[in-house]
Design an enzyme around this catalytic site. Sequence first.
Site, PDB file in Angstrom:
ATOM      1  N   ASP A  61      -1.477   6.741   6.619  1.00 64.40           N
ATOM      2  CA  ASP A  61      -2.536   5.798   6.261  1.00 64.40           C
ATOM      3  C   ASP A  61      -2.735   4.879   7.456  1.00 64.40           C
ATOM      4  OD1 ASP A  61      -4.124   3.742   5.313  1.00 64.40           O
ATOM      5  OD2 ASP A  61      -2.905   3.322   3.544  1.00 64.40           O
TER       6      ASP A  61
ATOM      7  N   LYS B  32     -11.928  -2.141   8.385  1.00 64.06           N
ATOM      8  CA  LYS B  32     -11.210  -3.012   9.318  1.00 64.06           C
ATOM      9  C   LYS B  32     -11.736  -2.803  10.741  1.00 64.06           C
ATOM     10  CE  LYS B  32      -7.962  -3.493   5.909  1.00 64.06           C
ATOM     11  NZ  LYS B  32      -7.887  -2.800   4.613  1.00 64.06           N
TER      12      LYS B  32
ATOM     13  N   TRP C  66       0.832  -1.206   0.000  1.00 65.00           N
ATOM     14  CA  TRP C  66       0.000   0.000   0.000  1.00 65.00           C
ATOM     15  C   TRP C  66       0.862   1.250   0.000  1.00 65.00           C
ATOM     16  CZ3 TRP C  66      -4.124  -1.698  -1.821  1.00 65.00           C
ATOM     17  CH2 TRP C  66      -4.605  -2.965  -1.460  1.00 65.00           C
TER      18      TRP C  66
END
Length: 357
Positions: A166, A190, A99
Amino acid sequence: MKVHNFNAGPSILPREAIENSAKAVLELDGIGLSLLEISHRTKDFEKVNDEANALLRELLNIPDTHKIIFLGGGASTQFFTIPYNLLEKKAGYVNTGVWAKKAIKEAKNFGETQVLASSEDRNFSYIPKGYQIPSDLDYLHITTNNTIYGTEYHTDIDSPVNLVADMSSDILSRPVDVSKYALIYGGAQKNMGPAGVTFVIVREDILGKVSRPLPSMVDYRNHIANDSMFNTPPVFPIYVVREVLKWVKAQGGVPEMNRRAHERAGLLYGEIDRNPLFKGTAATEDRSLMNICFVMNDGYEELAPEFLDFAKSRGMVGIKGHRLVGGFRASCYNALPKESVEALVACMREFEAEHTK
């Protein structure tokens, strides 16, 4: 048979939040309409949006200098939205996995992008440390938890420049000093809610500094000015976020989530380190509390498919490692009960009893 949900995302949610959201799909607060068919401009939804905003601010102790917005598009959309808004001359990135690499790729479209440190040399099995942060950066970007490789920042770093993070997969799992960050963002799927909504926590004074013209939809200022309703927001996911945040608060807030995270991780890492059939893949000091990655130990590699089938037969869902790394991954997000980790540990011990050489 009870199912134990270790999926990496979308992932387990508090049952209470699911049930309350399901009721709202049928009818919202006795108004005669489903949550799915009301206008986002009504006071009924404005109340939901405002409560979600206020709860997140309370749970993370977000200072008044920072604004919260809920957007569509996932964290991947933020990979380019952030440099669009913030990158004028030069940005720094720390490469800790897939990511982070995607975020770096997007930033290069907007200006000079320096990779200040990387853990790619050891397959992203650790968090880089000791690197220099140039003072002339527009911002420094980090990914605080790496779902694929199982590494995590466990403290807030000190940065001389605007710090962007992030936090898709560890938000609300540990106390965070939000004042140290210029911008925090992530997909909600999540620890915060379902797929379909992205959160952005941004210090307002960093905006409006770039010289390039900004398309309306990527200008954070438009979304702030309209309380996340510059365009139609993801109504249902925001409702679920509110319900999850209510649950987190009722359980004892972020400190309690952090205590549970350490308890779950302690149980599972303890078994991985004890059991001769398995071994961890991340550096011990950087092991993620959210995504626990492991493989078969040396000499037992051929047992991996059999263990996956064995675990599945005992109710373990989602423990197959990411396709890029293989092995196993047990995602232990906030809503996962300790009992599920205990069941996985018992499964590993049972498999050991049958296969130890």
